[in-house]
Scaffold this motif. Structure first.
Motif, PDB file in Angstrom:
ATOM      1  N   UNK A 292       0.812  -1.215   0.000  1.00 20.30           N
ATOM      2  CA  UNK A 292       0.000   0.000   0.000  1.00 20.30           C
ATOM      3  C   UNK A 292       0.846   1.267   0.000  1.00 20.30           C
ATOM      4  N   UNK A 293       2.049   1.198   0.579  1.00 18.14           N
ATOM      5  CA  UNK A 293       2.850   2.400   0.719  1.00 18.14           C
ATOM      6  C   UNK A 293       2.521   3.124   2.012  1.00 18.14           C
ATOM      7  N   UNK A 294       3.289   4.171   2.314  1.00 24.56           N
ATOM      8  CA  UNK A 294       3.203   4.808   3.630  1.00 24.56           C
ATOM      9  C   UNK A 294       1.825   5.393   3.923  1.00 24.56           C
ATOM     10  N   UNK A 295       1.312   6.262   3.064  1.00 20.33           N
ATOM     11  CA  UNK A 295       0.072   6.983   3.365  1.00 20.33           C
ATOM     12  C   UNK A 295      -1.111   6.029   3.488  1.00 20.33           C
ATOM     13  N   UNK A 296      -1.334   5.196   2.471  1.00 21.82           N
ATOM     14  CA  UNK A 296      -2.454   4.265   2.523  1.00 21.82           C
ATOM     15  C   UNK A 296      -2.224   3.195   3.592  1.00 21.82           C
ATOM     16  N   UNK A 297      -0.965   2.805   3.782  1.00 22.24           N
ATOM     17  CA  UNK A 297      -0.654   1.793   4.783  1.00 22.24           C
ATOM     18  C   UNK A 297      -0.964   2.270   6.184  1.00 22.24           C
ATOM     19  N   UNK A 298      -0.627   3.510   6.503  1.00 27.67           N
ATOM     20  CA  UNK A 298      -0.947   4.062   7.823  1.00 27.67           C
ATOM     21  C   UNK A 298      -2.450   4.099   8.048  1.00 27.67           C
ATOM     22  N   UNK A 299      -3.200   4.496   7.023  1.00 33.64           N
ATOM     23  CA  UNK A 299      -4.656   4.538   7.144  1.00 33.64           C
ATOM     24  C   UNK A 299      -5.216   3.128   7.352  1.00 33.64           C
ATOM     25  N   UNK A 300      -4.684   2.160   6.636  1.00 37.59           N
ATOM     26  CA  UNK A 300      -5.124   0.766   6.772  1.00 37.59           C
ATOM     27  C   UNK A 300      -4.842   0.267   8.185  1.00 37.59           C
ATOM     28  N   UNK A 301      -3.634   0.541   8.697  1.00 43.52           N
ATOM     29  CA  UNK A 301      -3.250   0.061  10.025  1.00 43.52           C
ATOM     30  C   UNK A 301      -4.161   0.627  11.105  1.00 43.52           C
ATOM     31  N   UNK A 302      -4.547   1.889  10.969  1.00 46.65           N
ATOM     32  CA  UNK A 302      -5.407   2.516  11.979  1.00 46.65           C
ATOM     33  C   UNK A 302      -6.796   1.881  12.010  1.00 46.65           C
ATOM     34  N   UNK A 303      -7.228   1.310  10.904  1.00 46.24           N
ATOM     35  CA  UNK A 303      -8.566   0.722  10.821  1.00 46.24           C
ATOM     36  C   UNK A 303      -8.587  -0.751  11.224  1.00 46.24           C
ATOM     37  N   UNK A 304      -7.414  -1.327  11.512  1.00 51.53           N
ATOM     38  CA  UNK A 304      -7.344  -2.748  11.823  1.00 51.53           C
ATOM     39  C   UNK A 304      -6.779  -2.940  13.231  1.00 51.53           C
ATOM     40  N   UNK A 305      -7.652  -3.182  14.204  1.00 50.81           N
ATOM     41  CA  UNK A 305      -7.194  -3.291  15.601  1.00 50.81           C
ATOM     42  C   UNK A 305      -6.269  -4.475  15.853  1.00 50.81           C
ATOM     43  N   UNK A 306      -6.240  -5.462  14.950  1.00 53.05           N
ATOM     44  CA  UNK A 306      -5.307  -6.582  15.139  1.00 53.05           C
ATOM     45  C   UNK A 306      -3.855  -6.120  15.026  1.00 53.05           C
ATOM     46  N   UNK A 307      -3.637  -4.980  14.388  1.00 53.24           N
ATOM     47  CA  UNK A 307      -2.287  -4.421  14.252  1.00 53.24           C
ATOM     48  C   UNK A 307      -1.989  -3.572  15.480  1.00 53.24           C
ATOM     49  N   UNK A 308      -1.151  -4.101  16.381  1.00 53.17           N
ATOM     50  CA  UNK A 308      -0.770  -3.325  17.577  1.00 53.17           C
ATOM     51  C   UNK A 308       0.065  -2.114  17.198  1.00 53.17           C
ATOM     52  N   UNK A 309       1.015  -2.336  16.327  1.00 50.90           N
ATOM     53  CA  UNK A 309       1.929  -1.274  15.902  1.00 50.90           C
ATOM     54  C   UNK A 309       2.451  -1.610  14.514  1.00 50.90           C
TER      55      UNK A 309
END
Length: 322
Positions: A292-309
């Motif tokens: 996804x790359x940085x911008x879309x990846x950060x947005x994706x990570x924020x929407x997925x609670x399984x991703x701690x960090x």
């Protein structure tokens, strides 16, 4: 899965055990899935060795089931079935069901039917496929054509397209690391570390209550780290474009391929480290975030609670955390 070598010793025969050391840590190293595996635990030696033996047995069994290249594996038999249904082991069914869930969650950016395209590439020998060959292969990439179901206690799998091929190399290590975790717990271990070729699981803690400190790999340089995280009961996985790559005629190629083109994904990210409760989440999401790359990846990570960090290392050396 990444390769690892050991001097003059066949990988399948290599076994090295050490400890307990002064802190009570028992360590064992062996090879499976063409990668190095390290198990470490704080417990009495007999309990550790019995648990580690079960893990090694599981590793050999999973290799026989999940390998794309072993002709009698479940995955190879499904790929060779010409669109017919194939009976598979329960563990293979569980892995495929998990993998298909990640395909759906990533909107197809992760696709286990990339096998037709993956097999055209050989980055170690700098073999780059032609655009015509890739176009033909991509025409057979569609995870939605894979079916997994149970019928009368039998587990079955089928690929609707006879020319499509499954490759679970992008997610199998995470599923296997989680299975190893369950095995060690069942064998009575509470405080242990698993390193399955870079898929790290840290369970429990060190003596005195200290967390495990897990080095965050620098995706740009083998063996280097960019920092460390204190971890309890979690997994970390790093995906990077420099893990398997080559340069041909001045152009850089890496192993994370786009399902739309069969070519390496275009991304501003050199690598992503994901921390999650489960190793399969850490592995599945790390590849998706990189694509996804940085911008879309950060947005994706924020929407997925399984991703701690999620820790992104960009190609121009910036480090960004979710």
């Amino acid at each position: 899965m990444d390769s690892a070598a050991h001097d003059a010793i066949p990988q399948e025969d290599f076994l090295e055990t050490s400890g307990p050391n002064e802190a009570g840590l028992v360590t064992q190293r062996f090879f499976a899935f063409n990668t190095a595996i390290t198990l470490q635990a704080f417990a009495d030696e007999r309990t550790c060795l019995a648990a580690f033996e079960r893990v090694r047995e599981d590793a050999r069994r999973f290799e026989r089931l999940f390998s794309r290249t072993l002709p009698h594996s479940d995955i190879a038999r499904v790929n060779a079935a010409g669109g017919s249904a194939v009976e598979i082991a329960p563990d293979t069914a569980k892995l495929l069901e998990c993998a298909l869930a990640y395909c759906a969650d990533s909107a197809g950016r992760f696709d286990i039917t990339m096998g037709t395209a993956v097999q055209l590439w050989d980055l170690r020998r700098a073999v780059i496929p032609s655009q015509d060959a890739l176009r033909e292969a991509i025409g057979h990439v569609d995870w939605r054509g894979v079916r997994v179901w149970e019928d009368g206690g039998r587990h079955l799998a089928q690929i609707n397209d006879p020319q499509a091929a499954i490759d679970v190399g992008g997610i199998a290590k995470g599923w296997i690391a989680d299975s190893f975790t369950q095995t060690l717990i069942e064998e009575g271990l509470e405080n242990f570390l698993i390193n399955l070729g870079g898929n790290v699981v840290a369970h429990g803690e060190k003596p005195g209550g200290a967390p495990w400190n897990i080095g965050i790999r620098d995706p740009r340089e083998e063996g280097a780290i960019i920092g460390a995280l204190p971890i309890r009961n979690a997994s970390t996985v790093t995906s990077g474009i420099y893990e398997r790559c080559c340069e041909v005629d001045g152009k850089f190629y890496h192993h994370i391929l786009s399902p739309e083109t069969g070519m390496p994904v275009q991304t501003d990210v050199a690598g992503v480290t994901v921390v999650a409760d489960r190793s399969i989440d850490a592995e599945g999401y790390s590849t998706t975030l990189l694509a996804l790359g940085t911008a879309q990846g950060l947005a994706f990570a924020r929407k997925h609670p399984a991703i701690r960090k999620a820790i992104f290392v960009t190609r121009d050396s910036n480090v960004i955390e979710s």
